[in-house]
Design an enzyme around this catalytic site. Sequence first.
Site, short mmCIF file in Angstrom:
data_model
loop_
_atom_site.label_atom_id
_atom_site.label_comp_id
_atom_site.label_asym_id
_atom_site.label_seq_id
_atom_site.Cartn_x
_atom_site.Cartn_y
_atom_site.Cartn_z
N GLU A 40 9.96 -0.36 -1.75
CA GLU A 40 8.64 -0.03 -2.03
C GLU A 40 8.44 0.03 -3.63
O GLU A 40 7.45 -0.29 -4.41
CB GLU A 40 7.93 0.86 -1.27
CG GLU A 40 6.26 0.91 -1.36
CD GLU A 40 5.68 1.74 -0.47
OE1 GLU A 40 5.30 1.26 0.87
OE2 GLU A 40 5.55 3.22 -0.61
N HIS A 79 31.27 -0.81 13.84
CA HIS A 79 31.14 -1.76 15.13
C HIS A 79 29.91 -2.48 15.22
O HIS A 79 29.51 -3.18 16.39
CB HIS A 79 31.33 -0.64 16.29
CG HIS A 79 32.75 0.02 15.93
ND1 HIS A 79 33.60 -0.30 16.37
CD2 HIS A 79 32.75 1.39 15.38
CE1 HIS A 79 34.60 0.52 15.97
NE2 HIS A 79 34.18 1.39 15.41
O1 LIG Z 1 0.41 9.15 2.96
P1 LIG Z 1 -0.50 7.82 3.05
O2 LIG Z 1 -1.66 8.03 2.37
O3 LIG Z 1 -0.94 8.26 4.66
O4 LIG Z 1 0.36 6.65 2.97
C1 LIG Z 1 1.44 6.30 3.87
C2 LIG Z 1 2.41 5.27 3.18
O5 LIG Z 1 1.55 4.19 3.08
C3 LIG Z 1 1.96 3.41 1.97
O6 LIG Z 1 0.92 3.35 1.23
C4 LIG Z 1 2.22 2.03 2.02
O7 LIG Z 1 1.47 1.44 3.25
C5 LIG Z 1 3.24 4.41 1.44
O8 LIG Z 1 3.22 4.18 -0.02
C6 LIG Z 1 2.86 5.35 1.84
O9 LIG Z 1 3.99 6.15 1.88
#
Ligand SMILES: O=P(O)(O)OC[C@H]1O[C@](O)(CO)[C@@H](O)[C@@H]1O
Length: 578
Positions: free
Chosen positions: A369, A400
């Site tokens: 990410e 394995h």
């Molecule tokens: O903590 P939040 O705002 O619920 O986001 C959850 C996750 O979703 C994301 O934005 C990716 O969709 C991540 O970067 C983040 O960790």
Amino acid sequence: MHPPAYTPAMTQPPPTARHAAFARLKALADRPDGRRITPLFAADPGRAARFTAQLDDLSLDLSKTAIDEAALDALFALAEAADLDGFRRRLFAGDAINQTERRAVMHMALRAPADAGLRAMTAHGAEDAAAFAAAERDRMRRLVDSVHAGDARGATGQRFTDVLAIGIGGSDLGPRVATEALTIGRRDQTLNAHFLSNVDGNAFLEATRGLDPARTLVVVASKTFTTQETSMNAAAARAWIVTALGETAVAAHFAAASTNRTAVAAFGIEPSRVFAFQDWVGGRYSLWSPVGLVIPLAVGWKKFQSMLDGAWAMDCHFRDAPLRQNLPVLLGLAGIWHTNALGCASHCILAYDERLRRLPAHLQQVEMESNGKHVMLSGEPVGWDTCPALFGEPGTNAQHSFMQLVHQGSRVVPVDFILAADPGPDRPEAHRPEAHRALAANAFAQAEALMRGRPEAEIRAEMAARGASLADIDAIAPHRVAAGERPSTTILFRALDPFSLGRLIALYEHKVAVQGCLWGIDSFDQWGVELGKQLAGGILPELTPAAERQGLSAGPRREHDSSTTALIDRFLSLRGET
Ligand SMILES: O=P(O)(O)OC[C@H]1O[C@](O)(CO)[C@@H](O)[C@@H]1O
């Protein structure tokens, strides 16, 4: 999301010098023996020591890569062209390193002492990030202590025995890997931790299986508090508590971690149970923040603090150590060599430790990410490859399953081996020493096998010695050949305890920052995941019967491609809902 307009102009060294440095790396890899490792050992008896860096008991062995002195110099030339030193200074100075979101990157403040003086740029000027984090940490500690002491109890007066942590992505993976690492194989956890991330009724059923609502504390972690999966799961958990204990039980049974106090208040969580962090903490770097509240609830405050201390030790090392002795820098450069000089498109993480079984999943988010990007800070396309695809499993299980490909597949996959020497000095009775030795033997053997391979002549001789016919030897030997010269790095430390766990995760966090700097990208945004979220929000009403659409933003029906339209129609028809 619109970034506030307070950031300084984007600054980045022009890419020309970087282009030259990447070209130099490729040229070095293209030398006749540029990708081979074994000749480097043959030529230099001191290679292992020369290419191993150390921070206290933690060592990073890069010798089983094809990086030689010339390659190392070229990698540091790239670091200079990318102004890694300046980047590191700006990062720790709290500048808006995350340029596309106009945010500082200051998760280090979450593990620093309150008086560390770490400041972060915000929309309202620079703030004392370490002091802010410490104040919130004190509040967290008070809740954790009162739960453990039995002062904070459930609505029926019973002590909490379980904690259900709801969150996804960075609000799940980091807390989960840390909690698992510190609880697997132990029986001394203070609360049993359960995790719920996926928006799937089966996941909810599984996470709450056997849980007594009266003795369960629910922690909702979401940086934005708008994430669909977490909102739906939090609502399901609320209904689960309310059905069993009544509406008034919500105050006693819920806590939250978020940067969005308004949304948390709207959900109805008691303000004294809401723990804040700031936008200078990225989701995938948030396990050290209140997002990680489940960790001290499960393992106790002392261990959580020790984990923070370990991460802070790595922060200080990354901030202060010269680049050539700097572990995150060296680990990052090894990855650059493999991606940009050798052209490797994937990377394997093998922790020979069951307690780290979720580490690859966490690192997938931290690395992919962060560095799965295609443009530079200037918006220009990058002229080189960026983050490889990461995967991993605990060793020896991996041996394995997919290690066949790593040994003999047609593409080179660099591996990180991760191993603790001591399985757990605080309770030797819990570990069978012979099992841990077997783990270690396998880790070392895999790394050696990848590098040495198995030449055809050796296989033919062995088969002949065992009496195989020439026809058999001709038919089978080629299949047994392993070309070798396959790279790996090995991270070895004394024991997996909270301190070394924090240090290990922080090592990878900073490695990612180093690589992002060298690639010239923004490692701290994640715009790529937005489109899918938006489209899912648009499609959901189409999948929902009119009578149940309340609360869903109906919006005009979007035009889809014919495949998506047909799949939606078929989905509804299979459910008998057309
Ligand atoms: O903590 P939040 O705002 O619920 O986001 C959850 C996750 O979703 C994301 O934005 C990716 O969709 C991540 O970067 C983040 O960790």
